[in-house]
Design a protein around this motif. Structure first.
Motif, PDB file in Angstrom:
ATOM      1  N   ALA A  17       4.239   9.148   2.033  1.00  0.00           N
ATOM      2  CA  ALA A  17       2.972   9.549   1.436  1.00  0.00           C
ATOM      3  C   ALA A  17       2.700  11.029   1.678  1.00  0.00           C
ATOM      4  CB  ALA A  17       1.842   8.701   2.014  1.00  0.00           C
ATOM      5  N   LEU A  21       2.384  13.955  -1.179  1.00  0.00           N
ATOM      6  CA  LEU A  21       1.188  14.789  -1.253  1.00  0.00           C
ATOM      7  C   LEU A  21       1.527  16.263  -1.067  1.00  0.00           C
ATOM      8  CD1 LEU A  21      -1.274  12.524   0.758  1.00  0.00           C
ATOM      9  CD2 LEU A  21      -1.501  13.170  -1.649  1.00  0.00           C
ATOM     10  N   VAL A  30      -5.603  10.944  -3.225  1.00  0.00           N
ATOM     11  CA  VAL A  30      -5.257   9.696  -2.542  1.00  0.00           C
ATOM     12  C   VAL A  30      -6.137   8.558  -3.027  1.00  0.00           C
ATOM     13  CG1 VAL A  30      -5.159   8.518  -0.305  1.00  0.00           C
ATOM     14  CG2 VAL A  30      -4.426  10.910  -0.504  1.00  0.00           C
ATOM     15  N   VAL A  52      -2.031   9.079  -5.672  1.00  0.00           N
ATOM     16  CA  VAL A  52      -1.079   8.602  -4.662  1.00  0.00           C
ATOM     17  C   VAL A  52      -1.711   7.385  -3.999  1.00  0.00           C
ATOM     18  CG1 VAL A  52       0.243   9.193  -2.608  1.00  0.00           C
ATOM     19  CG2 VAL A  52      -0.246  10.960  -4.331  1.00  0.00           C
ATOM     20  N   ILE A  54      -1.950   4.554  -1.499  1.00  0.00           N
ATOM     21  CA  ILE A  54      -1.379   4.296  -0.172  1.00  0.00           C
ATOM     22  C   ILE A  54      -1.540   2.831   0.256  1.00  0.00           C
ATOM     23  CG2 ILE A  54      -1.749   6.679   0.560  1.00  0.00           C
ATOM     24  CD1 ILE A  54      -4.132   5.635   2.268  1.00  0.00           C
ATOM     25  N   LEU A 166      -3.001  13.998   4.446  1.00  0.00           N
ATOM     26  CA  LEU A 166      -3.493  12.627   4.394  1.00  0.00           C
ATOM     27  C   LEU A 166      -4.272  12.334   5.672  1.00  0.00           C
ATOM     28  CD1 LEU A 166      -3.492   9.741   3.144  1.00  0.00           C
ATOM     29  CD2 LEU A 166      -1.368   9.323   4.424  1.00  0.00           C
TER      30      LEU A 166
END
Length: 293
Positions: A17, A21, A30, A52, A54, A166
């Protein structure tokens, strides 16, 4: 209402992740619980080029309770925090506040860390993190860093998480001995954002007199506002904290803005009245906890 077109990534680990990013930079956004992001997409108030997701990064779905405090992973839902008796025992303010977040359906999906990163000045968990002096752990391609609450909220809907990073964990310190807490708010309808809300922590000495008090406010300022109230209530008995001076003290130190839901004067009045209620409840909770020790 339909969201604008976007590319989609679904990493399965924190490292993946972070790498995705880092590659996307400012073009990445996110998706965790999505309870704040999806409405913004549908109303086209946000138009990220890449989402993205997660939700497959299961290593971030945790709630860790230690004597020092509570660590909440980026995929832990509000409902998990609300149901955790261990978390409520170590830091009662967490359950007191999270039960007021929207509706149960939203708490089942929304994430506590996501709510904090969203940085809404009307959000309960942003106020809790600030009031307790917590922190957020952030991961990026250059490594990890821990950002204290006082530095995390930069403005309305703006946090210290940089493009390509993140937020992986929020930390809430444990209740200190002799302290109690309370969280109260007023909204137009149950589950709506608060027109005004107040969280309070009060500390008592061995004689059950106030030796410390502070409060955090919702929907009052662009970022979470925390006031030290000890100057007004220090030395008072735990059952003698609802005093007119406290309301005036708060109102003199806030500058609420009007909107379609409330005038500035009404918000100021609510801030004073709710502070009295929250401080009184927190003081009584502290006394009750000390009597059971």
């Amino acid at each position: 209402m339909k969201p604008p077109a976007f590319d989609y990534s679904r990493p399965t680990s924190t490292r993946e992740a972070v790498n995705v990013l880092a590659e996307l930079g400012e073009d990445g956004n996110v998706l965790a619980g999505g309870q704040s992001l999806l409405p913004l997409l549908n109303m086209r108030l946000a138009a990220p080029r890449n989402l993205v997701d997660i939700n497959a990064v299961t290593e971030l779905d945790y709630l860790r309770v230690t004597p020092d405090g509570v660590r909440v992973g980026a995929l832990s839902r509000h409902s998990a925090l609300e149901r955790s008796d261990d978390a409520a025992r170590v830091q009662p303010l967490l359950r007191q506040a999270v039960r007021l977040v929207a509706h149960a359906t939203i708490r089942n999906r929304g994430t506590t860390v996501g709510s904090i990163v969203h940085a809404d000045p009307s959000g309960e968990m942003t106020a809790v993190l600030s009031l307790l002096g917590g922190s957020v752990r952030v991961a990026g391609s250059a490594g990890e860093r821990t950002v204290p609450a006082e530095d995390f909220f930069l403005g309305p809907l703006e946090s210290a998480v940089r493009p390509g990073e993140l937020a992986v964990e929020a930390f809430f310190p444990a209740r200190t001995p002799g302290s109690g807490s309370s969280f109260t708010e007023i909204s137009r309808r149950h589950g709506d954002y608060a027109v005004c809300g107040v969280g309070a922590v009060v500390e008592l000495d061995a004689d059950l007199r106030v030796c410390g008090a502070r409060a955090a406010f919702l929907s009052i300022s662009p970022t979470p506002l925390v006031l030290d109230l000890a100057e007004v209530v220090h030395g008072r008995s735990f059952d003698d904290t609802a005093i007119e001076e406290l309301s005036a003290y708060v109102q003199a130190r806030i500058d609420p803005q009007p909107d379609i839901h409330a005038t500035a004067a009404y918000r100021s009045h609510l801030a004073g009245a709710l502070t009295l209620r929250a401080v009184r409840e927190a003081a009584r909770a502290a006394a009750d906890l000390e009597r059971t020790v």
